[in-house]
Design an enzyme around this catalytic site. Structure first.
Site, PDB file in Angstrom:
ATOM      1  N   HIS A  81      68.740 -54.127  63.819  1.00 43.37           N
ATOM      2  CA  HIS A  81      69.713 -54.088  62.720  1.00 43.37           C
ATOM      3  C   HIS A  81      70.000 -55.493  62.165  1.00 43.37           C
ATOM      4  O   HIS A  81      69.969 -55.707  60.949  1.00 43.37           O
ATOM      5  CB  HIS A  81      71.027 -53.436  63.153  1.00 43.37           C
ATOM      6  CG  HIS A  81      72.079 -53.592  62.107  1.00 43.37           C
ATOM      7  ND1 HIS A  81      72.126 -52.813  60.974  1.00 43.37           N
ATOM      8  CD2 HIS A  81      73.069 -54.527  61.967  1.00 43.37           C
ATOM      9  CE1 HIS A  81      73.111 -53.227  60.193  1.00 43.37           C
ATOM     10  NE2 HIS A  81      73.698 -54.274  60.766  1.00 43.37           N
ATOM     11  N   ASP A 124      65.524 -70.896  59.540  1.00 45.35           N
ATOM     12  CA  ASP A 124      65.331 -70.171  60.788  1.00 45.35           C
ATOM     13  C   ASP A 124      66.622 -70.293  61.570  1.00 45.35           C
ATOM     14  O   ASP A 124      67.360 -71.253  61.401  1.00 45.35           O
ATOM     15  CB  ASP A 124      64.211 -70.782  61.637  1.00 45.35           C
ATOM     16  CG  ASP A 124      64.683 -72.020  62.378  1.00 45.35           C
ATOM     17  OD1 ASP A 124      64.785 -73.084  61.734  1.00 45.35           O
ATOM     18  OD2 ASP A 124      65.002 -71.926  63.573  1.00 45.35           O
ATOM     19  N   CYS A 133      72.057 -48.797  55.514  1.00 48.82           N
ATOM     20  CA  CYS A 133      71.064 -49.696  56.105  1.00 48.82           C
ATOM     21  C   CYS A 133      69.848 -48.872  56.536  1.00 48.82           C
ATOM     22  O   CYS A 133      69.991 -47.860  57.216  1.00 48.82           O
ATOM     23  CB  CYS A 133      71.651 -50.433  57.316  1.00 48.82           C
ATOM     24  SG  CYS A 133      70.428 -51.459  58.175  1.00 48.82           S
ATOM     25  N   CYS A 144      70.332 -47.742  62.352  1.00 46.47           N
ATOM     26  CA  CYS A 144      71.314 -47.096  61.477  1.00 46.47           C
ATOM     27  C   CYS A 144      70.858 -45.718  61.013  1.00 46.47           C
ATOM     28  O   CYS A 144      71.674 -44.837  60.780  1.00 46.47           O
ATOM     29  CB  CYS A 144      71.609 -47.986  60.270  1.00 46.47           C
ATOM     30  SG  CYS A 144      72.503 -49.480  60.722  1.00 46.47           S
ATOM     31  N   CYS A 191      67.512 -49.620  58.633  1.00 47.14           N
ATOM     32  CA  CYS A 191      66.904 -49.996  59.914  1.00 47.14           C
ATOM     33  C   CYS A 191      66.857 -48.781  60.833  1.00 47.14           C
ATOM     34  O   CYS A 191      67.634 -47.845  60.690  1.00 47.14           O
ATOM     35  CB  CYS A 191      67.650 -51.169  60.550  1.00 47.14           C
ATOM     36  SG  CYS A 191      69.041 -50.702  61.592  1.00 47.14           S
ATOM     37  N   ASP A 215      57.666 -75.291  65.884  1.00 47.80           N
ATOM     38  CA  ASP A 215      58.376 -76.564  65.877  1.00 47.80           C
ATOM     39  C   ASP A 215      57.587 -77.542  66.750  1.00 47.80           C
ATOM     40  O   ASP A 215      56.584 -77.184  67.351  1.00 47.80           O
ATOM     41  CB  ASP A 215      59.829 -76.391  66.336  1.00 47.80           C
ATOM     42  CG  ASP A 215      59.919 -75.970  67.796  1.00 47.80           C
ATOM     43  OD1 ASP A 215      58.879 -75.862  68.471  1.00 47.80           O
ATOM     44  OD2 ASP A 215      61.040 -75.752  68.268  1.00 47.80           O
TER      45      ASP A 215
HETATM   46 ZN   LIG Z   1      70.966 -51.175  60.405  1.00 49.50          ZN
END
Ligand SMILES: [Zn+2]
Length: 380
Positions: A338, A269, A307, A312, A309, A97
């Site tokens: 996550h 964003d 999920c 998880c 990630c 920015d």
């Molecule tokens: Zn997750």
């Protein structure tokens, strides 16, 4: 470095596609995690790099904040160390920015020349001009940089919003002239105009006349309701060229993202997913989840079934609640992993829905789950 958006599918005004930069390709719509000071808070760059939703959506662009980087460690230091990509060890795309948003939040003295402010780090006086914002971002070396604009708070009287549009246009012209690193760095103009549709249209036309590499819409989600935000956004988008990317700055709550995509926005964003994570609030398909609640003490469930990630896959809610309750630093990392993965999955779903022509069904679904959650928060 004019960015051309190749649209592969459209559903109403929503579009999905690819834009080509000097570094490579960016798939759109895209969500850009915020790496304020050269780091996505609570994560290392290699952790960000490994994020991937189950449909294969990855973080393609990170955002850096010029205000912070120009003061600490200084843009020259970053340039000497090889530029922001090398400095933070990130091979993907970067967008910086202009620094204006943070400077304007410090109540600076604004003249035609620029904005005078005091550093939040050591109180030293600085003058940020449209030219300095460009030069500083050339030193940082992101793939996309933003012009210095004037963001008026909302609500503001029409004359204040008009003055912000005028000064933004004057500064945009100066930024355009100052931009020299045109072979590998795109410069985006920014549309202002508050919540007044006519002003948004006027600001968009004046920005397009200056012929930027892409266009951003700033000064929205600064306290106004979504009902006021979306018509102002639509009025700006109506004036922007269809073959160039459109970036809605600082807006990242699920409803606003999907509604803005439906109006034709390509880039987003927001600090919301990472900030919520640091406060123990998780984004899930069922809505927000506050992990520190007592009901999770003995839970053997993952945060979100399915999920992919790292959080998880390995840990259960009972353990994650414990880390949150004792304020363990690793909790911020696990929750940020996550929440960003969830945002990538959301973007993946939106892209797929546009391609399938089912975006309105997805809008209804997201609207139902996330009703009552306000537009995103901009500051970091
Ligand atoms: Zn997750």
């Amino acid at each position: 470095m004019k960015l051309n958006l190749e649209v592969t599918a459209a559903d109403g005004k929503a579009r999905t596609g690819t834009m080509q930069t000097a570094r490579g390709e960016i798939q759109t719509p895209v969500f850009m995690p915020v790496g304020t000071r050269g780091s996505v808070r609570a994560l290392t760059t290699h952790e960000v790099e490994r994020l991937e939703s189950s449909d294969g959506t990855t973080p393609e662009v990170l955002l850096g904040n010029t205000y912070h980087l120009m003061l600490r460690p200084g843009a020259e230091v970053v340039a000497e160390l090889g530029g922001l990509h090398r400095f933070m060890g990130w091979d993907g795309h970067l967008l910086t920015d202009s620094g204006g948003y943070q400077v304007f939040s410090l109540d600076p003295k604004v003249t035609d020349e620029g904005a005078k402010f005091r550093s939040t780090y050591d109180g030293t006086a600085h003058l940020l001009t449209p030219e300095l914002a460009v030069v500083t971002q050339e030193l940082l070396g992101a793939d996309i940089q933003m012009v210095l604009d004037v963001c008026a708070p909302l609500p503001s009287p029409p004359e204040v919003l008009q003055a912000a549009v005028d000064r933004t246009a004057q500064w945009a012209e100066r930024a355009r002239s100052a931009h020299e690193r045109t072979h590998d760095q795109a410069l985006f103009g920014i549309v202002q105009g508050g919540d007044i549709e006519d002003l948004r249209g006027q600001s968009a036309r004046r920005t397009v006349e200056l012929d930027f590499d892409g266009y951003a819409i700033g000064g929205l989600s600064v306290g106004e309701s979504r009902e006021r935000m979306l018509p102002a956004l639509a009025a700006a988008l109506a004036e922007l060229p269809a073959n160039q990317p459109r970036y809605l700055m600082g807006v990242g709550d699920p409803v606003s993202i999907v509604e803005a995509v439906a109006l034709g926005v390509d880039m987003f964003d927001c600090v919301m997913p990472t900030r919520l994570a640091r406060h123990g609030t998780l984004l899930t398909d069922a809505g927000r989840l506050n992990i520190s609640r007592a009901e999770f003490t003995r839970s053997t469930e993952p945060l979100e079934v399915g999920c992919p990630c790292p959080t998880c896959v390995r840990y259960e809610r009972g353990y994650l609640r414990h880390l949150s309750v004792i304020d363990e630093p690793a909790a911020a990392t696990l929750f940020t992993l996550h929440n960003l993965t969830w945002m990538l999955a959301l973007v993946g779903k939106i892209r797929a829905a546009i391609t399938a022509g089912t975006l309105s069904a997805l809008r209804a679904e997201i609207g139902e789950v996330w009703a009552g959650s306000g537009p995103g928060i901009h500051k970091s």
